[in-house]
Design a protein around this motif. Sequence first.
Motif, PDB file in Angstrom:
ATOM      1  N   THR A 188       1.313   6.268  -1.801  1.00  0.00           N
ATOM      2  CA  THR A 188       1.809   7.564  -1.333  1.00  0.00           C
ATOM      3  C   THR A 188       2.611   8.277  -2.417  1.00  0.00           C
ATOM      4  O   THR A 188       3.046   9.411  -2.213  1.00  0.00           O
TER       5      THR A 188
ATOM      6  N   SER B 239      -3.907   8.663   0.275  1.00  0.00           N
ATOM      7  CA  SER B 239      -3.057   8.644   1.467  1.00  0.00           C
ATOM      8  C   SER B 239      -2.194   7.398   1.587  1.00  0.00           C
ATOM      9  O   SER B 239      -1.192   7.392   2.299  1.00  0.00           O
TER      10      SER B 239
ATOM     11  N   GLN C  50      -3.288   4.816   3.066  1.00  0.00           N
ATOM     12  CA  GLN C  50      -3.749   4.156   4.288  1.00  0.00           C
ATOM     13  C   GLN C  50      -4.718   3.030   3.950  1.00  0.00           C
ATOM     14  O   GLN C  50      -5.585   3.179   3.088  1.00  0.00           O
ATOM     15  N   ARG C  51      -4.570   1.910   4.634  1.00  0.00           N
ATOM     16  CA  ARG C  51      -5.510   0.795   4.476  1.00  0.00           C
ATOM     17  C   ARG C  51      -6.654   1.061   5.455  1.00  0.00           C
ATOM     18  O   ARG C  51      -6.626   0.646   6.607  1.00  0.00           O
ATOM     19  N   ASP C  52      -7.686   1.765   4.964  1.00  0.00           N
ATOM     20  CA  ASP C  52      -8.687   2.335   5.866  1.00  0.00           C
ATOM     21  C   ASP C  52     -10.100   1.817   5.640  1.00  0.00           C
ATOM     22  O   ASP C  52     -11.052   2.312   6.251  1.00  0.00           O
TER      23      ASP C  52
ATOM     24  N   GLU D  56       0.796  -1.224   0.000  1.00  0.00           N
ATOM     25  CA  GLU D  56       0.000   0.000   0.000  1.00  0.00           C
ATOM     26  C   GLU D  56       0.833   1.281   0.000  1.00  0.00           C
ATOM     27  O   GLU D  56       0.358   2.355  -0.364  1.00  0.00           O
ATOM     28  N   ARG D  57       2.119   1.175   0.364  1.00  0.00           N
ATOM     29  CA  ARG D  57       2.961   2.368   0.372  1.00  0.00           C
ATOM     30  C   ARG D  57       3.117   2.961  -1.031  1.00  0.00           C
ATOM     31  O   ARG D  57       3.446   4.136  -1.194  1.00  0.00           O
TER      32      ARG D  57
END
Length: 255
Positions: free
Chosen positions: A75, A215, A217-219, A71-72
């Motif tokens: 960014t 972002s 983020q894993r949200d 997931e990075r």
Amino acid sequence: MDIPNTPAVVGLYRYPIKGLSPEALAEVPLQAGGTAPFDRAYAIENGPGRFDPEQPAHVPKTNFLMLMRNERLATLTTRFDETDHSLTVFRAGKQVARGNLATPLGRRMIEQFFAAYMQADLRGPPRIVSAPGHSFSDVAAKCLHIVNLASVRELERIIGRPVDPLRFRPNVIVDGAEPWSEFGWIGKPLVIGDVRLEPFKRTQRCAATDVDPGSGQRDMAIPATLQRSFGHTDFGIYARVTADGTIKAGDPLIL
């Protein structure tokens, strides 16, 4: 956003490097049996991989850096120049890497950046791979991925939060259709602009959709939400191009 009275295209995108940021397009020229030009034309192998540029074939996405596990990547923002295949990488608005993917030196510059930036996720040295005419799609068929914005709104209603449709990595976003009606398009001729399409498969979603494309983020838990609410994890459809033409923003969709 105003909702069209009839189904129409409201967004067009390509992903020149698998797993990296989308590029919005005003129009997409298409050929029968192909995909959007330069869509997933490159990928970054995560350590020693199975892709052979001399005999290009579909290999599972787990061979590459990709949002489901890395997931990075979200960014970063990238810009691809199709005239010379140069890639520029930005983080927080600042350029952090640049290289011409058509040259060994340029690829090495980008590989060195990802070797450092993605170090914790790597199984070995990253390697940028490509082959003429090959697309590193999640499915073996060359095709477009279509997302219905009405279905996105229904998912938002269930989750209780805004859902960026780019979580689903679409090539084409349409609006003005009924929610979930895209599943009924499978196997039926479809025309967008002067392009003829053949939808052939619902898109089974993975954990990549849990990652906020802005972002990193894993949200969210989108596949789990789909499974709990509908008994499946499908969102969006794949469609083959069956006749040449160009799709433009605003083009109507006709069944």
